[in-house]
Enzyme design. Sequence first.
Site, PDB file in Angstrom:
ATOM      1  N   ASP A 145      35.824  62.326  45.668  1.00 50.45           N
ATOM      2  CA  ASP A 145      36.772  62.541  44.575  1.00 50.45           C
ATOM      3  C   ASP A 145      38.078  63.047  45.180  1.00 50.45           C
ATOM      4  O   ASP A 145      38.212  64.228  45.502  1.00 50.45           O
ATOM      5  CB  ASP A 145      36.226  63.566  43.573  1.00 50.45           C
ATOM      6  CG  ASP A 145      35.072  63.023  42.751  1.00 50.45           C
ATOM      7  OD1 ASP A 145      34.321  62.159  43.267  1.00 50.45           O
ATOM      8  OD2 ASP A 145      34.884  63.460  41.604  1.00 50.45           O
ATOM      9  N   LYS A 208      39.841  59.325  37.381  1.00 47.30           N
ATOM     10  CA  LYS A 208      39.297  60.561  36.812  1.00 47.30           C
ATOM     11  C   LYS A 208      40.442  61.376  36.233  1.00 47.30           C
ATOM     12  O   LYS A 208      41.533  61.433  36.821  1.00 47.30           O
ATOM     13  CB  LYS A 208      38.568  61.316  37.925  1.00 47.30           C
ATOM     14  CG  LYS A 208      38.018  62.691  37.570  1.00 47.30           C
ATOM     15  CD  LYS A 208      37.301  63.276  38.785  1.00 47.30           C
ATOM     16  CE  LYS A 208      36.919  64.734  38.586  1.00 47.30           C
ATOM     17  NZ  LYS A 208      36.280  65.307  39.794  1.00 47.30           N
ATOM     18  N   LYS A 244      36.122  58.563  34.525  1.00 49.02           N
ATOM     19  CA  LYS A 244      35.462  59.867  34.564  1.00 49.02           C
ATOM     20  C   LYS A 244      36.346  60.930  33.929  1.00 49.02           C
ATOM     21  O   LYS A 244      37.316  61.384  34.546  1.00 49.02           O
ATOM     22  CB  LYS A 244      35.128  60.262  36.009  1.00 49.02           C
ATOM     23  CG  LYS A 244      34.446  61.634  36.127  1.00 49.02           C
ATOM     24  CD  LYS A 244      34.128  61.979  37.567  1.00 49.02           C
ATOM     25  CE  LYS A 244      33.587  63.408  37.708  1.00 49.02           C
ATOM     26  NZ  LYS A 244      33.291  63.768  39.119  1.00 49.02           N
TER      27      LYS A 244
END
Length: 308
Positions: A145, A208, A244
């Site tokens: 991430d 995300k 996400k």
Amino acid sequence: ELGWISKVYVNRPAVVRHAEQIKKWKTLKGNWQAAWLLKAVTCIDLTTLSGDDTPSNVQRLCFKAKHPIREDLLKALDMHDKGITVGAVCVYPARVTDAVNALKAAGCNIPVASVAAGFPSGQTPLETKMAEIKLAVEYGAREIDIVISRSLVLTGQWEGLYEEICQCRKACGGAHMKTILATGELGSLANVYKASMIAMMAGSDFIKTSTGKEVENATFPVGIVMMRAIKEYYWQTGNKVGFKPAGGIRTAKEAITWLMLVKEELGVEWLTPELFRLGASSLLGDIEQQIFYHVTGSYPLQHELAMA
């Protein structure tokens, strides 16, 4: 394709109006609610990103990742043999090895995700970001991430943002890359859409919303804009990119609403751990409480559920 970026316009009042309607959606009940909650569990990135993380609490988190819902509750729902686990365990790079070893000892194949690239601020040199990514992959992380440099968005340096994400993508190697946009710090919904597009063009497997450390994290207006970008990118290229939402999602009701929104905007095919994740640390506890109530008719005492 800078032509895509230059033409972007977001109708903010319409997005906000749609987001307000989402909040009024009816809550699911009974078996329907239980089924959606179990689906949500399989899409959770069970996360601990604290300065006081130790091997022992990462080990407990990994055990919870393998057994997210109490076995007797799953048996009551006839779901005990379906292999329900969370989508991934997310930790800092220094704790990746602990997580990998704990999951291996538990005999499960849940991927370990690691935040990297100067998380959460992104205010580190690109060389440092790439070194951190490579180390996390070497330690055994299968998902990375990364977080973008917000200054590149705020100053309109779209080619610079593209190049940075491309370099991070290269450093990830075979690991999946989720690109955190930190939407609460991008200034406008148009910037959120543009950053989403740039991240996907640069090879992100997921986009995300947040690090979870910003003042404003995952919100429905931001989610709508990012999902519309994903849909547009899919129409233009045929490539499916995951989504996400992360930060501030704490209740079972919120989790179901996000699932329903993904179903509405992107379709049922996105409701899998391969294309949808929920970034959360405390969400699983509330979901397990709601499952407990569905099975028994009463809420659990504090000691009746294992620590999430």
